[in-house]
Structures are given as structure tokens and as C-alpha cells.
Scaffold this motif. Structure first.
Motif, short mmCIF file in Angstrom:
data_model
loop_
_atom_site.label_atom_id
_atom_site.label_comp_id
_atom_site.label_asym_id
_atom_site.label_seq_id
_atom_site.Cartn_x
_atom_site.Cartn_y
_atom_site.Cartn_z
N MET A 412 39.32 38.66 42.73
CA MET A 412 39.88 38.92 44.06
C MET A 412 38.84 39.60 44.95
O MET A 412 38.71 39.27 46.13
N LYS A 413 38.09 40.52 44.37
CA LYS A 413 37.03 41.19 45.13
C LYS A 413 35.97 40.18 45.58
O LYS A 413 35.49 40.22 46.71
N TYR A 414 35.61 39.28 44.67
CA TYR A 414 34.60 38.28 45.01
C TYR A 414 35.07 37.40 46.17
O TYR A 414 34.33 37.16 47.13
N LEU A 415 36.31 36.93 46.09
CA LEU A 415 36.84 36.05 47.14
C LEU A 415 37.00 36.78 48.47
O LEU A 415 37.05 36.15 49.53
N LYS A 416 37.06 38.09 48.43
CA LYS A 416 37.15 38.89 49.66
C LYS A 416 35.77 39.30 50.18
O LYS A 416 35.68 39.98 51.20
N GLY A 417 34.72 38.89 49.45
CA GLY A 417 33.37 39.17 49.92
C GLY A 417 32.81 40.51 49.49
O GLY A 417 31.79 40.96 50.02
N GLN A 418 33.44 41.14 48.51
CA GLN A 418 33.01 42.48 48.10
C GLN A 418 31.91 42.40 47.03
O GLN A 418 31.83 41.45 46.26
N LEU A 463 35.16 31.58 54.43
CA LEU A 463 36.11 31.22 53.39
C LEU A 463 36.77 32.42 52.73
O LEU A 463 37.67 32.26 51.90
N ARG A 464 36.32 33.60 53.08
CA ARG A 464 36.78 34.80 52.37
C ARG A 464 38.26 35.07 52.59
O ARG A 464 38.79 34.86 53.68
N TRP A 465 38.89 35.54 51.52
CA TRP A 465 40.31 35.89 51.57
C TRP A 465 40.47 37.21 52.31
O TRP A 465 39.65 38.12 52.19
N MET A 466 41.55 37.29 53.02
CA MET A 466 41.83 38.53 53.77
C MET A 466 42.53 39.55 52.87
O MET A 466 43.21 39.21 51.93
#
Length: 466
Positions: A412-418, A463-466
Motif C-alpha cells: 500500500m505504501k509503494y502504491l501511494k508513492g512512499q 498512478l499513485r493511490w490516494m
């Protein structure tokens, strides 16, 4: 659901005793489907371990129904291109086309990409796929879906059918014409289609379909196969279009693919001549099958393909010193860098490096959205790989990887750009600083860059998840 009055009158006249069952189907929930991407996963193996309850679509070997509320579009697997969410009836088109690896195939009206990505899976990375969409905004969406599904041998163009026909005479082994239509079969799904519908709109669509088919025919090799499809019920856009096309193209005939589960025969009686040949076409009815309305016809062009015409090739990158940083990157990341470094079909658009399919011809004068696989960006003294490259790689292709479970908080962190920091609690091979292929449950999903125990995030911002 309020259906157009004239549409209901028309369908009652066509269907007779079946009309009530047809009308009742609009009170039921529509079927939801997804199609497993064989470039990423073996369909039956995926189903065994799927987080979703899946049931097979009878007319599509890689297609499955899922239940409302499961939301596969919100799962990391969707971002990794493991599957494509697609209306189940639409999956029948490519099954009837039956593409083979090594062939040259055109998807003429391709957005948003359901048929294109289906074809690409059948090609297994071997062959040439031209995916065209006339509307610029939709062509961009098409290119995004090609990228997400890890497709390396597709070119996306933004042209009208006539312009393409002048560039590609008798070029393709197979063609899909999923023609723009009045959308009657999508009324349960698409309110805009219901609001736009009128008898005049049906007539306009039929004229446009005839024009598109005419140009598509010019691009098909003798002996080639073409599938014509719509998501509408109107005979004017289906049997009657086929009837007119065959009269004007005597070298074409309808192919009998035999009985198919869930598919009904076309309605010869709804044509102007009543030709029995039209019974070889197919319809999908919402009151008979779990899918929206569809029409499909498989056409064969007579004759045999002659010798390949001499065609102009693109101007490939001659000076490979220009991309030396890219070569360094490939040798540092890949187990077999020669898969890419031995290829010659590279072009440079500004700073953007693309690898073209070997069968690609010179597309000068053709609006091209995606000329091939986007390898990355060449910057001064460094190369930054593209997201598209990550999505077409597998774990066994790379020297450094991190496989983060789809239900792990780090995914989840990866998809949010963290940024991710050591110690890492998931499988990985991280032996030196540099680029890392990020996977989720074994499916590639993007790149990261390792330095001093920190895995920097290179998941695209858009593409990042909010």
C-alpha cells in the motif's frame, strides 16, 4: 430503467414472443467479468489462488465472472496488469479471431483496449499488433492499458481508417473491427448510450461502419481473417452491414466457427435478402446468456498471400553511443541483457527511448501515440527506466527484485508513492545499490531504487493511490 420508446417498439417487432424475456433482462444486474492476462499469469493457476470468487465465462478461455462488491479494480493485481476488467460478451471477439503467435494483427477501433490486450495475450509477445483509435483522448487510455498489461510488441496510433489503409495495404493476417455503434447492447451499463439513441443515430452508425469495413478490407492479406463486431442489436448495424459488405466484396465470405456456448446464430430473416450465410454470424442476448448484447461475424478473404511487399523501415538509432547509459542499466539489472542489447530496432523521441517491434514499418505521416515499448528516458550521464519496461519484466529476468505481498502494508505504501526502509519483511534479492524490480505476489508492478537501506519509490505519480 427507462428505455427509449421507439427502441422498445422496434425490439418487440423483431423478437415477437421473446420480447418479454428480453425486456425482463433489463431488471436484472448485469454480469461482471475480468480476463486473466497470460503474459502475467496462467489463468487456471491464478483462479486457484485468486482473492476473488471467479466463475468461467463459457465462450472465453481466459475470462471469468466476478461478483458485485469484490472490486478487482481496486486490488494491486489490477495495477500489475494481471487481469483486464472487461464486459464478458466482449471477450468473444478475440476468441473468434483466434490469433496465432508471429502474426501481424490490427485492432482498428481499439480503445479502451479490451480486444488489444486480449490479442496481445494470444500472441505471447511474438508478432506485431497495431492498435488504433481515432479519438485522441481515448488513444491515450488505450496506450496506458497496453503499458499496464506488460505488452512489448504493440504500437498505438491515432488515425482514421482511410489513412491507415493507405499505409498498410494487404499487410495484416488478422483484423478486428469492433465498430462504433449505437450501443443498444450496453443500455444496462451506459446511460449515455440510452440518452443518445435514436433511429437516425442507428442509420449514421451503419454508414460509418460500412466505411470502416471498406478500409479494413484493404488492409487484410488474401487468405486473412477479419472479425466484425458491435455491441448493438439493430439489424441495420449487424446482419445488414454484413450483407452489404459481402455483396461489394465477393472475395470475402463468412466463416462458420460452429456452435459456441452462450452464442446464438445471427438472424438471416432480419437482412434484406434473407441470405442463409448470415446464420453463420453470432449474437449474444442478455436474456439468453450472462453478458450484454453483442453481434459478431468472422470473415475470410479469399486467395493466398503473395510475397511480402517491400516496405520502408523506420530510421533506427544508428549511434548506439547515444544510449550507452541505457546499456549500462540493462547489464546491471538483467540476467540476460542481450535480449535487449542485441536488438537494433531502437528510436529516440527527444530523450525517450523506444524499442519497436521488428515488423514495424515507417509510420511517417501517421499520428503515433506509442511506437513500441517505452524503455525509458536518456538523461545526461544517466538512464531512467520506464514504468512500461518494469511491467513487461518477470522476476527471473532480473538480478535485483523485491516481492511484496499484495496484502502487506508496504505494498500500500509503494502504491501511494512512499519510500520503504530496511529492515524488509518480504522476499527480496537486494545485493547492491541501484534499480530494483518491484513485484507483488510474483507479478511485476514497478521499479524502485535501493540506496543505503532505503528503497526509493519510482511508481509513477499519475498512478499513485490516494
Amino acid at each position: 430503467m427507462q428505455l427509449p420508446d421507439k427502441f422498445m417498439e422496434k425490439m418487440e417487432g423483431l423478437l415477437g414472443d421473446e420480447y418479454r424475456a428480453f425486456l425482463k433482462s433489463y431488471e436484472e444486474d448485469r454480469a461482471l467479468g475480468l480476463r486473466i492476462n497470460p503474459l502475467k499469469a496462467e489463468p487456471l493457476e491464478f483462479v486457484k489462488n485468486s482473492p476473488f470468487l471467479l466463475e468461467p465465462v463459457p465462450w472465453a478461455s481466459e475470462g471469468f465472472y466476478y461478483k458485485a462488491g469484490q472490486r478487482p479494480g481496486k486490488h494491486p493485481y489490477h495495477e500489475a496488469g494481471v487481469y483486464y476488467i472487461q464486459e464478458p460478451s466482449a471477450m468473444a471477439v478475440v476468441e473468434l479471431l483466434d490469433p496465432k503467435p508471429g502474426e501481424k494483427i490490427l485492432d482498428l477501433c481499439a480503445a479502451p483496449g479490451g480486444k488489444t490486450t486480449h490479442i496481445a495475450g494470444k500472441l505471447k509477445g511474438d508478432g506485431f499488433l497495431l492498435s488504433n483509435e481515432i479519438h485522441p483522448a481515448r488513444a491515450k487510455i488505450l496506450a496506458q492499458n497496453v503499458e499496464r498489461m506488460g505488452i512489448s510488441n504493440a504500437v498505438v496510433t491515432n488515425e482514421d481508417s482511410q489513412s491507415l489503409s493507405l499505409k498498410f495495404p494487404e499487410f495484416f493476417d488478422r483484423i478486428v473491427v469492433d465498430a462504433p455503434c449505437s450501443g443498444e447492447g450496453m443500455f444496462r451499463k451506459d446511460e449515455a448510450a440510452r440518452l443518445e439513441w435514436s433511429p437516425d443515430h442507428v442509420a449514421v452508425c451503419a454508414r460509418r461502419q460500412n466505411e470502416i469495413l471498406f478500409h479494413a478490407a484493404e488492409m487484410l492479406k488474401p487468405g486473412g481473417t477479419m472479425v466484425y463486431s458491435t455491441c448493438t442489436f439493430s439489424p441495420e448495424e449487424n446482419e445488414q452491414v454484413m450483407e452489404g459488405f459481402l455483396l461489394s466484396h465477393p472475395d470475402f465470405s463468412i466463416v462458420d466457427r460452429g456452435k459456441r456456448p452462450g452464442l446464438s446464430p445471427g438472424m438471416a430473416l432480419w437482412s434484406k435478402t434473407g441470405s442463409e450465410e448470415l446464420k453463420k454470424t453470432y449474437r449474444i442476448w442478455p436474456h439468453k446468456s450472462e453478458g450484454e448484447g453483442h453481434f459478431l461475424a468472422v470473415l475470410k478473404r479469399g486467395g493466398e498471400a503473395g510475397p511480402e511487399r517491400k516496405r520502408s523501415c523506420p530510421s533506427y538509432l544508428k549511434d548506439k553511443s547515444v544510449w550507452k547509459e541505457a546499456e549500462v542499466f540493462l547489464k546491471e539489472l538483467l540476467v540476460k541483457p542481450e535480449v535487449f542489447t542485441d536488438r537494433k530496432e531502437y528510436i529516440l523521441f527527444g530523450e525517450q527511448l523506444y524499442l519497436l517491434p521488428p515488423e514495424m514499418i515507417d509510420l511517417k505521416g501517421i499520428k503515433t501515440v506509442r511506437p513500441g515499448l517505452h524503455m525509458g528516458t536518456i538523461k545526461k550521464n544517466r538512464f531512467e527506466p520506464s514504468h512500461a519496461l518494469a511491467l513487461c519484466l518477470k522476476k527471473e529476468d532480473v538480478l535485483q527484485w523485491a516481492d511484496i505481498p499484495s496484502d502487506h502494508e508496504d505494498m500500500m505504501k509503494y502504491l501511494k508513492g512512499q519510500t520503504l526502509s530496511a529492515p524488509f519483511s518480504w522476499p527480496a534479492r537486494l545485493e547492491q545499490k541501484g534499480w530494483v524490480l518491484i513485484l507483488t505476489d510474483g507479478f511485476s508492478i514497478g521499479f524502485g531504487k535501493l540506496a543505503a537501506g532505503i528503497l526509493k519509490n519510482h511508481y509513477p505519480k499519475g498512478l499513485r493511490w490516494m
